[in-house]
Design a protein around this motif. Sequence first.
Motif, PDB file in Angstrom:
ATOM      1  N   LEU A   8       3.527  14.120  51.894  1.00  0.00           N
ATOM      2  CA  LEU A   8       3.009  13.947  53.250  1.00  0.00           C
ATOM      3  C   LEU A   8       1.586  14.490  53.280  1.00  0.00           C
ATOM      4  CD1 LEU A   8       3.737  12.996  56.131  1.00  0.00           C
ATOM      5  CD2 LEU A   8       4.193  15.400  56.670  1.00  0.00           C
ATOM      6  N   VAL A   9       0.648  13.621  53.649  1.00  0.00           N
ATOM      7  CA  VAL A   9      -0.767  13.992  53.733  1.00  0.00           C
ATOM      8  C   VAL A   9      -1.102  14.293  55.186  1.00  0.00           C
ATOM      9  CG1 VAL A   9      -3.129  13.246  53.329  1.00  0.00           C
ATOM     10  CG2 VAL A   9      -1.318  12.541  51.756  1.00  0.00           C
ATOM     11  N   ASP A  10      -1.739  15.428  55.403  1.00  0.00           N
ATOM     12  CA  ASP A  10      -2.142  15.858  56.742  1.00  0.00           C
ATOM     13  C   ASP A  10      -3.588  15.419  56.970  1.00  0.00           C
ATOM     14  OD1 ASP A  10      -2.514  17.069  59.154  1.00  0.00           O
ATOM     15  OD2 ASP A  10      -2.359  19.131  58.422  1.00  0.00           O
ATOM     16  N   LEU A  11      -3.750  14.315  57.712  1.00  0.00           N
ATOM     17  CA  LEU A  11      -5.077  13.783  58.016  1.00  0.00           C
ATOM     18  C   LEU A  11      -5.489  14.206  59.420  1.00  0.00           C
ATOM     19  CD1 LEU A  11      -4.555  10.162  56.661  1.00  0.00           C
ATOM     20  CD2 LEU A  11      -5.820  12.012  55.548  1.00  0.00           C
ATOM     21  N   PRO A  12      -6.785  14.212  59.720  1.00  0.00           N
ATOM     22  CA  PRO A  12      -7.218  14.549  61.083  1.00  0.00           C
ATOM     23  C   PRO A  12      -6.583  13.618  62.112  1.00  0.00           C
ATOM     24  CG  PRO A  12      -9.088  14.541  59.581  1.00  0.00           C
ATOM     25  CD  PRO A  12      -7.923  13.983  58.817  1.00  0.00           C
ATOM     26  N   GLY A  13      -5.720  14.178  62.928  1.00  0.00           N
ATOM     27  CA  GLY A  13      -5.084  13.399  63.980  1.00  0.00           C
ATOM     28  C   GLY A  13      -3.991  12.454  63.524  1.00  0.00           C
ATOM     29  N   ALA A  14      -3.569  12.539  62.275  1.00  0.00           N
ATOM     30  CA  ALA A  14      -2.562  11.597  61.785  1.00  0.00           C
ATOM     31  C   ALA A  14      -1.875  12.166  60.545  1.00  0.00           C
ATOM     32  CB  ALA A  14      -3.203  10.249  61.457  1.00  0.00           C
ATOM     33  N   GLU A  15      -0.797  11.492  60.136  1.00  0.00           N
ATOM     34  CA  GLU A  15      -0.100  11.802  58.898  1.00  0.00           C
ATOM     35  C   GLU A  15       0.026  10.533  58.079  1.00  0.00           C
ATOM     36  OE1 GLU A  15       3.673  13.280  60.114  1.00  0.00           O
ATOM     37  OE2 GLU A  15       2.977  15.363  60.317  1.00  0.00           O
ATOM     38  N   GLN A  16       0.075  10.673  56.769  1.00  0.00           N
ATOM     39  CA  GLN A  16       0.277   9.527  55.895  1.00  0.00           C
ATOM     40  C   GLN A  16       1.298   9.888  54.829  1.00  0.00           C
ATOM     41  OE1 GLN A  16      -3.265   7.748  54.232  1.00  0.00           O
ATOM     42  NE2 GLN A  16      -2.128   6.591  52.704  1.00  0.00           N
ATOM     43  N   VAL A  17       2.301   9.045  54.670  1.00  0.00           N
ATOM     44  CA  VAL A  17       3.298   9.219  53.620  1.00  0.00           C
ATOM     45  C   VAL A  17       2.820   8.487  52.377  1.00  0.00           C
ATOM     46  CG1 VAL A  17       5.661   8.701  52.895  1.00  0.00           C
ATOM     47  CG2 VAL A  17       5.202   9.484  55.237  1.00  0.00           C
ATOM     48  N   VAL A  18       2.865   9.158  51.242  1.00  0.00           N
ATOM     49  CA  VAL A  18       2.514   8.551  49.959  1.00  0.00           C
ATOM     50  C   VAL A  18       3.761   8.557  49.101  1.00  0.00           C
ATOM     51  CG1 VAL A  18       1.100   8.743  47.888  1.00  0.00           C
ATOM     52  CG2 VAL A  18       0.113   9.277  50.124  1.00  0.00           C
ATOM     53  N   ASP A  19       4.179   7.361  48.688  1.00  0.00           N
ATOM     54  CA  ASP A  19       5.439   7.190  47.977  1.00  0.00           C
ATOM     55  C   ASP A  19       5.232   6.130  46.904  1.00  0.00           C
ATOM     56  OD1 ASP A  19       8.246   6.317  47.404  1.00  0.00           O
ATOM     57  OD2 ASP A  19       8.695   7.675  49.061  1.00  0.00           O
ATOM     58  N   PHE A  20       5.787   6.355  45.724  1.00  0.00           N
ATOM     59  CA  PHE A  20       5.631   5.410  44.619  1.00  0.00           C
ATOM     60  C   PHE A  20       6.160   4.028  45.001  1.00  0.00           C
ATOM     61  CE2 PHE A  20       5.837   5.511  39.654  1.00  0.00           C
ATOM     62  CZ  PHE A  20       4.814   4.570  39.624  1.00  0.00           C
TER      63      PHE A  20
ATOM     64  N   ARG B  17     -10.135   8.225  53.050  1.00  0.00           N
ATOM     65  CA  ARG B  17     -10.751   7.470  51.961  1.00  0.00           C
ATOM     66  C   ARG B  17     -10.394   8.088  50.613  1.00  0.00           C
ATOM     67  NH1 ARG B  17     -11.732   2.822  49.812  1.00  0.00           N
ATOM     68  NH2 ARG B  17     -13.662   2.691  48.604  1.00  0.00           N
ATOM     69  N   LYS B  18     -10.360   9.411  50.542  1.00  0.00           N
ATOM     70  CA  LYS B  18      -9.990  10.082  49.295  1.00  0.00           C
ATOM     71  C   LYS B  18      -8.569   9.691  48.865  1.00  0.00           C
ATOM     72  CE  LYS B  18     -12.936  14.194  49.758  1.00  0.00           C
ATOM     73  NZ  LYS B  18     -12.972  15.654  50.012  1.00  0.00           N
ATOM     74  N   VAL B  19      -7.661   9.632  49.833  1.00  0.00           N
ATOM     75  CA  VAL B  19      -6.292   9.233  49.511  1.00  0.00           C
ATOM     76  C   VAL B  19      -6.290   7.832  48.911  1.00  0.00           C
ATOM     77  CG1 VAL B  19      -4.049   8.626  50.521  1.00  0.00           C
ATOM     78  CG2 VAL B  19      -5.189  10.742  51.204  1.00  0.00           C
ATOM     79  N   ASP B  20      -7.004   6.918  49.546  1.00  0.00           N
ATOM     80  CA  ASP B  20      -7.047   5.543  49.038  1.00  0.00           C
ATOM     81  C   ASP B  20      -7.629   5.474  47.628  1.00  0.00           C
ATOM     82  OD1 ASP B  20      -5.982   4.646  51.403  1.00  0.00           O
ATOM     83  OD2 ASP B  20      -7.908   4.053  52.277  1.00  0.00           O
TER      84      ASP B  20
ATOM     85  N   GLY C 176      -9.462  18.378  47.881  1.00  0.00           N
ATOM     86  CA  GLY C 176      -9.633  19.003  49.188  1.00  0.00           C
ATOM     87  C   GLY C 176      -8.780  18.403  50.292  1.00  0.00           C
ATOM     88  N   VAL C 177      -7.810  17.575  49.931  1.00  0.00           N
ATOM     89  CA  VAL C 177      -6.940  16.950  50.921  1.00  0.00           C
ATOM     90  C   VAL C 177      -5.695  17.827  51.121  1.00  0.00           C
ATOM     91  CG1 VAL C 177      -5.512  14.914  51.432  1.00  0.00           C
ATOM     92  CG2 VAL C 177      -7.734  14.651  50.285  1.00  0.00           C
ATOM     93  N   ARG C 178      -5.314  18.016  52.363  1.00  0.00           N
ATOM     94  CA  ARG C 178      -4.118  18.809  52.668  1.00  0.00           C
ATOM     95  C   ARG C 178      -2.889  17.928  52.471  1.00  0.00           C
ATOM     96  NH1 ARG C 178      -4.760  21.699  58.383  1.00  0.00           N
ATOM     97  NH2 ARG C 178      -2.722  22.477  57.681  1.00  0.00           N
ATOM     98  N   ALA C 179      -2.052  18.320  51.537  1.00  0.00           N
ATOM     99  CA  ALA C 179      -0.876  17.506  51.214  1.00  0.00           C
ATOM    100  C   ALA C 179       0.261  18.420  50.779  1.00  0.00           C
ATOM    101  CB  ALA C 179      -1.206  16.503  50.107  1.00  0.00           C
ATOM    102  N   SER C 180       1.497  17.971  51.038  1.00  0.00           N
ATOM    103  CA  SER C 180       2.682  18.778  50.745  1.00  0.00           C
ATOM    104  C   SER C 180       3.810  17.892  50.233  1.00  0.00           C
ATOM    105  CB  SER C 180       3.160  19.497  52.018  1.00  0.00           C
ATOM    106  OG  SER C 180       2.156  20.308  52.577  1.00  0.00           O
ATOM    107  N   TYR C 181       4.742  18.542  49.527  1.00  0.00           N
ATOM    108  CA  TYR C 181       5.989  17.863  49.204  1.00  0.00           C
ATOM    109  C   TYR C 181       6.752  17.585  50.504  1.00  0.00           C
ATOM    110  CZ  TYR C 181       5.806  19.118  44.188  1.00  0.00           C
ATOM    111  OH  TYR C 181       5.473  19.238  42.865  1.00  0.00           O
ATOM    112  N   GLN C 182       7.406  16.430  50.554  1.00  0.00           N
ATOM    113  CA  GLN C 182       8.267  16.084  51.683  1.00  0.00           C
ATOM    114  C   GLN C 182       9.609  15.602  51.147  1.00  0.00           C
ATOM    115  OE1 GLN C 182       7.494  13.685  55.672  1.00  0.00           O
ATOM    116  NE2 GLN C 182       7.598  12.261  53.969  1.00  0.00           N
ATOM    117  N   GLU C 183      10.667  16.193  51.642  1.00  0.00           N
ATOM    118  CA  GLU C 183      12.012  15.757  51.265  1.00  0.00           C
ATOM    119  C   GLU C 183      12.495  14.705  52.248  1.00  0.00           C
ATOM    120  OE1 GLU C 183      15.504  18.396  49.802  1.00  0.00           O
ATOM    121  OE2 GLU C 183      15.779  18.169  51.964  1.00  0.00           O
ATOM    122  N   VAL C 184      13.013  13.626  51.718  1.00  0.00           N
ATOM    123  CA  VAL C 184      13.528  12.524  52.530  1.00  0.00           C
ATOM    124  C   VAL C 184      15.020  12.397  52.271  1.00  0.00           C
ATOM    125  CG1 VAL C 184      13.299  10.087  53.115  1.00  0.00           C
ATOM    126  CG2 VAL C 184      11.299  11.367  52.305  1.00  0.00           C
TER     127      VAL C 184
END
Length: 376
Positions: A160-172, A78-81, A130-138
């Motif tokens: 790349l966001v590290d969610l409980p049990g899942a991952e989410q890519v955030v891209d412009f 929800r925080k990501v959204d 408080g969301v775990r997130a990192s740079y991701q190279e594509v």
Amino acid sequence: MPRYRLLAAVLLILAGCTSQPPAQFAPEAQLAPNALLDGRLFGVGPADAPEDPGLLEVNDDMRAFLAERVPERASDSRKVDLILEGILAGGLELEYDNLLTLPASEAFYRRAGNCMSFTNLFLALAREAGVRASYQEVMVPPTWTEGDNAWFYNLHVNVLVDLPGAEQVVDFNIGEYLRAYPRRLISDEAGESRYHNNLGVHYMTHDDPARAFLHFRQALVLQPGAGHVWTNLGTLYRRQGALAEAETAFRHAIELDREPVAMSNLARLYREQGMPSLAADYARQVERLRSKNPYYQYYRAKQSYDAGAYAAAQRHLERALRKQAKDHRFHHLMAMILTRRHQPELARKFLRQAEALAGDGDKQRYGDKLDLLAGS
């Protein structure tokens, strides 16, 4: 050009090799790579450096922005959204501007920026929440130009966001992101190196070689083994007429990681300096590497398809699919080719595979085509 490519290093350089040539030009060609970082040619000293951008720093205004929109007890998803909504919709309404490569706080205040700016801003706010997130190279596939044996190679960075049990890519420009593209997490230092590399390219293409050099050098301080930065530094030296330095930078880029773009610059340099055998050797190696690239075979398949050479298009695409079977566009083009070759059953098979691999928008398009094929 799609927006997501503009975050890339904007490299105008080509593929790798397996050997190094003998000494070229003159004895001074035998430069140590670190000698290219002293800055004398650009009128800057060894201690000169760009201002620290504070790339991911968060200030009180940004914290207030989060406090107003993102409840502390909300789930990470929800925080990501909510952060995305705040950046893109009813909050900042961030506008895309491919000329603005900005740290998080500057993007926040200017409410504009390119993909790198968006990535920095989202990453800084997500971590603050408080969301775990990192740079991701594509590794975005290269694109080719006719007639000059060259391709444009892109290093795209998103989050790349590290969610409980899942991952989410955030891209412009998430609509252009394909899961089939190779990707990897990179450190904050590597992300900042890419920021400085982008600025180096910007200043190099705007005829400010001293500032370009400072940013390329800072990128290499942060990531000494970044072959693509050495290649861009070689291009900067070449523009200044410092050919021995350019050659050294290109060769070092290849030596570091078989940098997939420095090779054509080196071949071009040798060709222009009247060294045809060396230029031809590097050009052959470029062609061998290019022929193994599935996206080049896809490019050739599209060329053949447009020319009505459907058998040749199919051969190119079969080679592409042997290397990369997860890109929905490959399966879609094969379905188009097979339709033209009067093989509707096989075409439906490839179109169903394209639909299975595609995102929501393309799924609908492929589904519509399947309906048309079913009625044929």
